[in-house]
Design an enzyme around this catalytic site. Sequence first.
Site, PDB file in Angstrom:
ATOM      1  N   LYS A   1       0.856  -1.198   0.000  1.00  0.00           N
ATOM      2  CA  LYS A   1       0.000   0.000   0.000  1.00  0.00           C
ATOM      3  C   LYS A   1       0.888   1.243   0.000  1.00  0.00           C
ATOM      4  O   LYS A   1       1.922   1.265   0.683  1.00  0.00           O
ATOM      5  CB  LYS A   1      -0.903  -0.034   1.239  1.00  0.00           C
ATOM      6  CG  LYS A   1      -2.013   1.007   1.256  1.00  0.00           C
ATOM      7  CD  LYS A   1      -2.882   0.829   2.506  1.00  0.00           C
ATOM      8  CE  LYS A   1      -4.027   1.819   2.576  1.00  0.00           C
ATOM      9  NZ  LYS A   1      -4.882   1.620   3.757  1.00  0.00           N
TER      10      LYS A   1
ATOM     11  N   SER B   1      -9.851   1.516   2.778  1.00  0.00           N
ATOM     12  CA  SER B   1      -8.996   2.332   1.935  1.00  0.00           C
ATOM     13  C   SER B   1      -7.924   1.547   1.172  1.00  0.00           C
ATOM     14  O   SER B   1      -7.384   2.039   0.204  1.00  0.00           O
ATOM     15  CB  SER B   1      -8.296   3.382   2.792  1.00  0.00           C
ATOM     16  OG  SER B   1      -7.391   2.753   3.676  1.00  0.00           O
TER      17      SER B   1
ATOM     18  N   SER C   1      -9.951  -0.903   6.891  1.00  0.00           N
ATOM     19  CA  SER C   1      -9.342  -0.636   5.584  1.00  0.00           C
ATOM     20  C   SER C   1      -8.660  -1.829   4.922  1.00  0.00           C
ATOM     21  O   SER C   1      -8.295  -1.753   3.753  1.00  0.00           O
ATOM     22  CB  SER C   1      -8.337   0.517   5.697  1.00  0.00           C
ATOM     23  OG  SER C   1      -9.017   1.732   5.732  1.00  0.00           O
TER      24      SER C   1
END
Lengths: 478, 484
Positions: B79, B154, B178
């Site tokens: 990420k 997310s 997330s």
Amino acid sequence: MEFEPVIGLEVHVQLNTETKIFCTCSTRFGSTPNTNVCPVCLGLPGVLPVLNQNVLKKAIQASLALNCHIASYSKFDRKHYYYPDLPKNYQISQYDLPIGYKGFLDIRNNDKTKRINITRVHMEEDAGKLIHSEKSSASFSYVDYNRTGVPLIEIVSEPDISSPAEAHRYLEVLKNRMRYIEVSDCNMEEGSLRCDANISIRPTGSKELGVKTEIKNMNSFKAVEKALEYEIKRQIEMLESKQKIKQETRLWDADKEVTTSMRSKEEAHDYRYFPEPDLVPIIVGPEWVKELKASLPQMPDEKFKQYIKKMGIPDENAYRLTAEKELALFFEKCAELYDNYKSLSNWIISEIVQYLNKHQKTIHDLKKLDPKSFVSLVKMVDKGEITSRVAKDVSTEVIEKGTDPEKIVKEKNLKQVSDVSAIDKMVDDVMAEEPDAVEKFKAGKEGVIGYLVGKVMQKSKGKANPKVVTELFRAKLK
Amino acid sequence: MQLNEMKAHELLPLLKKKEISSTEITESVFKQIDQRKRVNAYISIMKDRAFQQAKIIDKKYSQGEIKKEYIAGIPMAVKDNICIKDFPTTCGSKILNGFRPPYNGTVIEKITRHLGIIVGKTNMDEFAMGSSTETSFFGPTLNPHNLEYIPGGSSGGSAAAVADNQTILAIGSDTGGSIRQPAALCGVVGMKPTYGLVSRYGLVAFASSLDQIGTFSRDVKDSALLLNVIAGYDPNDSTSIKSETIDYTKGLEENIKNLKIGVPREYFIEGIDKRIKARVQKVISDLEKEGAVVEPVNLPHTKYAVADYYIIAPSEASSNLARYDGVKYGYRSGSSGSDKDLLSMYFNTRREGFGEEVKRRILIGTFSLSSGYYDAYYLKAMKVRTCIKNDFEKAFKKCDCLITPTSPTPAFKLGEKTEDPLKMYLSDIFTISANLAGIPGISIPCGKTDEGLPIGLQILASHFQEKKMLKLAYQAEQLLKKEM
Ligand SMILES: [Zn+2]
């Protein structure tokens, strides 16, 4: 109407750890800008602080030296404000649970002891430094982050201080203690001690507090005293002319010797404190506190009492000897070798302290100073082997080089001369050379004998025993 | 089956036997990345570095230098809020434009030490604030199962990359769901470990007391494998916990007889998608047939979790994001000379650099921490947080794990909730509590809706009970496999 000031001080002391509070960067002063930095103290995205255990230790030692309680549970908080020298735009500090609380310092002012209570001692990180271009037209400034993350403690006093002179004394005592326990050198020029003051005035005897102002930007103890004096005068004038004092922050201008408004209460920051989630609470066990307490050296005021009571040293001497830990320790080493403490204290102050003042040095600079040779110098005077004058002449060499004074005296043939036959001729010579003084003495002006003795001392290069010389004069001029 | 569609634990024996090479796996992954650019799973790719590493690792395999392979030679995505030295880290934000961290995050160090191959940085909601990966400055990631749908967020990029075979494994971060929510919406396994089990050093902070790095994979075993690599105490993270080293891949096959499963009533309420409810309940009854003991539990403060989270997380975010001011790195306004002084530089940089959702949360957080409001908001929220923690503590006295749906709805369409933040916030209603309590959670796929959208099942366990949680997840996974 009479007014009295109410003063509280906030003192920032830089702890002298090797590394910063939350990273392993050096705390060295005066390095090339932005060389003692790393991702952590630069607050780069993703980094986390880790508390330097040495900072905690020194903060606890400092708190103990200020007679504080140590919090068994304390924590760090974030204090937010935007400024380019603060890389995260928040400072890691302690808000509602400081490491030390409820302490005091006893200060002596005009021969009276007064207790100044200390509200709290907390740890925090220092900010960096902005460097503004010399050209006023420059559209940017530089920032040096070397100082960012250097460990500080903030020591907040109660508003117990009632005069600028007292504030000065409080700072001296505080600085002394920090130096005694070796947690900081408290050098105001290098910024390792900084002081802000809160001050208000009120009618003498009143219990209510007036509106206070906060004074910043004072760069020496003297400046603190001056700024407070100015501010008292300003506030009194305001009240006497029926003006309202505004709660505000004011800056001391050392050149103009005035304070000027920096920001009003309305413009004050809302720091939005909240617990620092990246650090765990600080748990301090009673065992550790006990251990640290036991390891603290004797404090200056304890030494002061001991010097006066047990060693019979005059107050002023005791005060001056305890002002610097190294000096006190030197005195104590000498006192182990020779028990005429009063004489030792006199000679240390008249020779060593004066030497240091004259050469702008500290006792740390006197690497070769040796208690043994210094004691032997004092002993020689006390025994009458040399005159005070000779002692003063050779003291520099003893202080600087640690040379045995006996050796110097022997080599330079400086022993005190008490033999009447050796002095007699010099006395006769002076009487012949100074007929006016002789006349005056005979006319009853006793004081002039000092002058005559001085002349003989000159002739003898300080070696003649002044007592013997005086007696000879008295005998001959009877 | 293509190499890029396989699991790490399937690839590793083949690598060891030298039947395949890491270079071949990496090639297949990059081929897929190139073909599926429109999914927009990645913000940046690290092709050269990945192939260089693959070459070195292949050599190590061929010379028999790799004793314990862990993840050696396996491609993985990270990420874009985790720092990799000298590579851009954007957090999906304009404000970090041009920022290249001079250091590696701890998980990156660990992955590198275990010879994992990082292929790129995945897309995400800006600063991990969002549940759909639509707030990214680099455009939304699309759900590989249907490109008209969002992948969740997310960590939508990581979830989509794993689901779409654009990587074998992925790393994400989970502040309120997330990892788990996008895993559910993309049909992959997503795990958030216990707070403190994986070092946060190098993870760009959103809400420090809630953030936790975790894993994405195609099955439970792979997540256990990756957890082996990233878990462990880190002296650079004061909140990381000293604990014994555990092999999370061991014991997955153990039976679950008498394992106590709690089913919290508050997670099967009105408003939850009927198909999701049915699928999750089906799995629970199948587990019961296998010998697990199922009983209802209460988590009475669940209803406050979302509100609580939206005080605490924005408060911490408003502080963590204060450093993005244009002074030191990243985006700075005023290249046209529009900033007349420091203050306007601050204002313009932050106005231009942050997106709308981030600004909204900074405002909420700044307000909550303001003097005069602190007690009513932040302090109160911290108290509620304790109540939520206590709920779980009580529940875990009675049972080993809890099973809930991961998300109340399957993936929704792009743009469907962007105009209504409150609706968007409710996407995390079942995942948020685990972050507030600091407990581990995992989402595994448990079937699909009629439209073919994945459904996720969440398993929660007590602090540091990842092993138990993984075992149950593995057993549930096996049952689901049989079903299909
Ligand atoms: Zn540093």
